[in-house]
Design a protein around this motif. Structure first.
Motif, PDB file in Angstrom:
ATOM      1  N   HIS A 228      32.771  28.722  34.916  1.00  0.00           N
ATOM      2  CA  HIS A 228      33.700  27.603  35.372  1.00  0.00           C
ATOM      3  C   HIS A 228      35.222  28.241  35.430  1.00  0.00           C
ATOM      4  CE1 HIS A 228      30.548  24.691  35.848  1.00  0.00           C
ATOM      5  NE2 HIS A 228      30.259  25.173  35.058  1.00  0.00           N
ATOM      6  N   LEU A 229      35.539  29.146  34.620  1.00  0.00           N
ATOM      7  CA  LEU A 229      36.941  29.673  34.573  1.00  0.00           C
ATOM      8  C   LEU A 229      37.484  30.485  35.735  1.00  0.00           C
ATOM      9  CD1 LEU A 229      37.306  29.716  30.500  1.00  0.00           C
ATOM     10  CD2 LEU A 229      38.095  27.938  32.122  1.00  0.00           C
ATOM     11  N   GLN A 230      36.274  31.316  36.002  1.00  0.00           N
ATOM     12  CA  GLN A 230      36.624  32.448  36.979  1.00  0.00           C
ATOM     13  C   GLN A 230      37.419  32.069  38.128  1.00  0.00           C
ATOM     14  OE1 GLN A 230      32.610  34.239  36.897  1.00  0.00           O
ATOM     15  NE2 GLN A 230      32.830  34.218  39.219  1.00  0.00           N
ATOM     16  N   PRO A 231      38.258  32.852  38.816  1.00  0.00           N
ATOM     17  CA  PRO A 231      38.557  32.585  40.289  1.00  0.00           C
ATOM     18  C   PRO A 231      37.684  32.172  41.055  1.00  0.00           C
ATOM     19  CG  PRO A 231      39.845  34.303  39.266  1.00  0.00           C
ATOM     20  CD  PRO A 231      38.540  34.042  38.521  1.00  0.00           C
ATOM     21  N   GLN A 232      37.697  31.528  42.257  1.00  0.00           N
ATOM     22  CA  GLN A 232      37.059  30.815  43.126  1.00  0.00           C
ATOM     23  C   GLN A 232      36.996  32.016  44.223  1.00  0.00           C
ATOM     24  OE1 GLN A 232      34.920  28.411  43.087  1.00  0.00           O
ATOM     25  NE2 GLN A 232      36.069  28.204  40.936  1.00  0.00           N
ATOM     26  N   THR A 233      37.907  32.810  44.563  1.00  0.00           N
ATOM     27  CA  THR A 233      38.080  33.961  45.333  1.00  0.00           C
ATOM     28  C   THR A 233      37.129  34.913  45.149  1.00  0.00           C
ATOM     29  OG1 THR A 233      39.673  35.242  44.271  1.00  0.00           O
ATOM     30  CG2 THR A 233      40.696  33.416  46.143  1.00  0.00           C
ATOM     31  N   SER A 234      36.646  35.778  46.097  1.00  0.00           N
ATOM     32  CA  SER A 234      35.735  36.712  46.171  1.00  0.00           C
ATOM     33  C   SER A 234      36.070  37.845  45.103  1.00  0.00           C
ATOM     34  CB  SER A 234      35.314  37.447  47.221  1.00  0.00           C
ATOM     35  OG  SER A 234      36.413  37.975  48.156  1.00  0.00           O
ATOM     36  N   CYS A 235      37.465  38.063  44.725  1.00  0.00           N
ATOM     37  CA  CYS A 235      38.112  39.325  44.180  1.00  0.00           C
ATOM     38  C   CYS A 235      39.332  38.831  43.290  1.00  0.00           C
ATOM     39  CB  CYS A 235      38.283  40.452  44.993  1.00  0.00           C
ATOM     40  SG  CYS A 235      39.092  40.207  46.499  1.00  0.00           S
ATOM     41  N   ASN A 236      39.349  39.669  42.315  1.00  0.00           N
ATOM     42  CA  ASN A 236      40.576  39.123  41.294  1.00  0.00           C
ATOM     43  C   ASN A 236      41.639  39.811  41.602  1.00  0.00           C
ATOM     44  OD1 ASN A 236      38.543  37.630  40.113  1.00  0.00           O
ATOM     45  ND2 ASN A 236      38.286  39.263  38.478  1.00  0.00           N
ATOM     46  N   TYR A 237      42.374  39.567  42.878  1.00  0.00           N
ATOM     47  CA  TYR A 237      43.515  40.392  43.383  1.00  0.00           C
ATOM     48  C   TYR A 237      44.848  39.841  42.499  1.00  0.00           C
ATOM     49  CZ  TYR A 237      40.504  42.223  47.169  1.00  0.00           C
ATOM     50  OH  TYR A 237      39.601  42.808  47.894  1.00  0.00           O
TER      51      TYR A 237
ATOM     52  N   LEU B 126      36.245  39.311  33.615  1.00  0.00           N
ATOM     53  CA  LEU B 126      37.633  39.670  33.623  1.00  0.00           C
ATOM     54  C   LEU B 126      37.821  40.858  34.549  1.00  0.00           C
ATOM     55  CD1 LEU B 126      39.752  38.728  30.480  1.00  0.00           C
ATOM     56  CD2 LEU B 126      40.353  38.041  32.709  1.00  0.00           C
ATOM     57  N   TRP B 127      37.065  42.072  34.251  1.00  0.00           N
ATOM     58  CA  TRP B 127      37.339  43.260  34.401  1.00  0.00           C
ATOM     59  C   TRP B 127      36.116  43.654  35.724  1.00  0.00           C
ATOM     60  CZ3 TRP B 127      40.958  46.794  33.505  1.00  0.00           C
ATOM     61  CH2 TRP B 127      41.767  46.492  32.453  1.00  0.00           C
ATOM     62  N   ARG B 128      35.368  42.606  36.065  1.00  0.00           N
ATOM     63  CA  ARG B 128      34.050  43.041  37.082  1.00  0.00           C
ATOM     64  C   ARG B 128      34.614  43.262  38.285  1.00  0.00           C
ATOM     65  NH1 ARG B 128      30.633  37.571  38.227  1.00  0.00           N
ATOM     66  NH2 ARG B 128      30.110  38.262  36.004  1.00  0.00           N
ATOM     67  N   GLU B 129      35.941  42.635  38.927  1.00  0.00           N
ATOM     68  CA  GLU B 129      36.196  43.007  40.153  1.00  0.00           C
ATOM     69  C   GLU B 129      37.544  43.660  40.263  1.00  0.00           C
ATOM     70  OE1 GLU B 129      35.637  40.098  43.267  1.00  0.00           O
ATOM     71  OE2 GLU B 129      33.458  39.703  42.721  1.00  0.00           O
TER      72      GLU B 129
ATOM     73  N   HIS C 151      33.077  46.126  41.040  1.00  0.00           N
ATOM     74  CA  HIS C 151      33.546  46.144  42.461  1.00  0.00           C
ATOM     75  C   HIS C 151      35.008  46.579  42.387  1.00  0.00           C
ATOM     76  CE1 HIS C 151      30.514  42.450  43.202  1.00  0.00           C
ATOM     77  NE2 HIS C 151      29.916  43.770  43.058  1.00  0.00           N
ATOM     78  N   LEU C 152      35.369  47.704  43.221  1.00  0.00           N
ATOM     79  CA  LEU C 152      36.439  48.445  43.362  1.00  0.00           C
ATOM     80  C   LEU C 152      37.056  48.163  44.818  1.00  0.00           C
ATOM     81  CD1 LEU C 152      38.916  49.601  41.943  1.00  0.00           C
ATOM     82  CD2 LEU C 152      37.782  51.856  42.537  1.00  0.00           C
TER      83      LEU C 152
END
Length: 532
Positions: free
Chosen positions: A17-26, A54-57, A113-114
């Motif tokens: 519920h805390l992670q960003p809604q976008t597909s990547c953590n740009y 945090l480090w997934r994308e 994902h990179l």
């Protein structure tokens, strides 16, 4: 700590519920990421799963590389890869301490994902040091998706990014500056060697995309056909790939291939290949090439066909277009069909096609769910055409009929009733021109119009009468499609008349009032039931 936090599934549910809604953590400065960083410091139970998210994308490798103290930068202000702006160029000075490398690996194993391995480098020192530290092992051992700028014709080796866990790869081959593109043989050898090495290190790759065309000859693409697990193949940009039948026939024999996107620059007959293909996208300037390709495909399980960037400039082209449609109909399993012919030509100014001719070919596809036709000339249509579509395609969920030039015949607003009556699953509708002149009175009772679940509606209104007719049309649409949110930008009735906008505002207010009254009545019934 509560015992519920001993269950990993509960912790992941809370953290997601805390992670960003976008597909990547740009955006590394986003509030969501700052909150996740705080959660990771609460306790050990929350730390591991939070760090995984945090480090997934990652947008690029810099967040990881900044963990290493030998990383240095110098201001350059150059124009970077793909038009990006780079103010700093990075390099390594000295060797990485063992404790820092251990910490680096702790976070590197979490990356899945990179989005890009590219960043501005002053020299090859970063790749040289990372190659020494990895010693042939993957730098990101859990990586599954990568957008990769490979070391084509370069001494800098970044193959340490290719991991056996990789499942999706987008390739951006870039020829170094100053390289003479005339030497195709050298480029071809480097490209073929790169692909063979790539598939050897990532044997279970399932999705492969090429987004830059360096112009090598077709022999360099042959290693792609040897991949045993590739399901999705996009080589649309690599226009040279299908100019020779050797590579094309090798691709057609791939049993695992499910999705294919290609560009045809010459005739190619697959001779019954592509036996398991389900989704096909073809770019070409020639209808005859596409027709020949579709006629020879061996698969009888095609679910979607997309034909893109063809031009209809004269009546002969239009007839070839109909022949192409006839080949599509042979694939009776089709659910989605897209036909985009948007390349405008002055010879298209006086060309008029009839929608009925298209439909005569396509109507046997009774299981069709999505149809999208976009042409660059006039497309004469009538309410009878809409009735034929609605009757033949009861499973339709999305319908798009667009053209760039005015029609000699237009649909009327009444045609929407056929879709509402016969296509109950339709959720998206886009039409170019809809005439709203009223030859018959609109029904005043909402019960006479079947309510429908359409969610998105776009069409261009033809000029029509005063505020009274404006109101009739708006209320009719509101009654016919009550699920439409008239305030949503995706739901638009394009018209320049200010009166129309005022009427739409009035209808919105009436809609809100009706829903408020219905809510009050429902609350009253619930209260009466409780008292009883």
């Amino acid at each position: 700590m509560h015992r519920a936090l001993d269950i990993p599934e509960i912790i992941y549910e809370i953290i997601q519920h805390l992670q960003p809604q976008t597909s990547c953590n740009y955006c590394y400065e986003s509030p969501q990421l700052r909150d996740l960083a705080k959660v990771a410091r609460v306790c050990k139970a929350l730390s591991e799963p939070t760090l995984d998210i945090l480090w997934r994308e990652l947008d690029n490798m810099l967040p990881l590389l900044r963990l290493l103290s030998p990383l240095q930068s110098v201001s350059v202000g150059n124009q970077g890869f793909m038009g990006s702006r780079n103010d700093d160029a990075y390099f390594m000075r000295g060797q990485v301490p063992l404790d820092e490398w251990t910490r680096f690996q702790l976070y590197a194993r979490r990356v899945r994902h990179l989005s890009s391995n590219y960043f501005e480098m002053k020299d090859d020192s970063i790749f040289i040091e990372l190659s020494r530290l990895t010693d042939g092992n993957p730098l990101l051992p859990s990586l599954t998706r990568l957008n990769w700028v490979p070391p084509l014709l370069s001494q800098a080796d970044n193959f340490f990014l290719i991991s056996p866990s990789l499942r999706s790869l987008a390739l951006f081959p870039v020829v170094p500056e100053g390289f003479d593109r005339i030497h195709h043989e050298l480029l071809d050898q480097a490209y073929e060697q790169l692909l063979r090495r790539l598939f050897a290190r990532a044997p279970f790759l399932e999705e492969f995309y090429i987004y830059e065309d360096c112009g090598p000859v077709v022999a360099s693409y042959l290693p792609i056909a040897e991949a045993k697990h590739v399901r999705v193949l996009d080589i649309t940009v690599a226009r040279s790939a299908f100019t020779d039948t050797t590579f094309a026939r090798a691709i057609s024999a791939m049993e695992s291939l499910d999705h294919l996107k290609i560009h045809l620059e010459k005739p190619f007959t697959p001779s019954g290949g592509f036996s398991n293909l389900r989704h096909l996208c073809v770019h070409s300037d020639s209808f005859s090439f596409i027709t020949g390709f579709l006629s020879a495909i061996g698969s009888r399980r095609l679910l979607s066909i997309h034909i893109v960037h063809c031009s209809i400039t004269n009546q002969a082209n239009a007839e070839m277009f109909l022949e192409c449609l006839a080949q599509c109909v042979k694939h009776t399993s089709l659910r989605n069909l897209t036909l985009i012919c948007k390349r405008f030509s002055t010879s298209s100014l006086h060309l008029v096609s009839r929608l009925a001719d298209f439909l005569k070919t396509l109507l046997p596809l009774h299981d069709l769910e999505t149809l999208r036709i976009e042409v660059c000339h006039s497309l004469a249509s009538s309410d009878e055409d809409v009735l034929a579509m609605a009757s033949a395609w009861p499973r339709l969920t999305s319908l798009t009929l667009l053209h760039q030039l005015p029609n000699v015949e237009n649909l009327s607003i009444w045609s929407l009733r056929h879709l509402a009556r016969l296509c109950p699953n339709l959720t998206r509708l886009r039409l170019s021109n809809v005439g709203t002149q009223l030859s018959d009175p609109f029904p005043s009772d909402a019960a006479q119009v079947r309510q429908h679940g359409l969610e998105q509606l776009e069409f261009n209104c033809q000029p029509f009468g005063g505020a009274g007719e404006h109101a009739q049309v708006a209320r009719f649409l509101n009654r016919l499609f009550p699920n439409l949110d008239l305030r949503c930008p995706q739901t638009t009735m394009h018209h320049t008349d200010v009166g129309w906008s005022m009427v739409m505002l009035q209808v919105i207010l009436e809609q809100i009032e009706e829903r408020r009254q219905a809510w009050q009545e429902e609350r009253l019934r619930q209260a009466q039931g409780i008292m009883a």
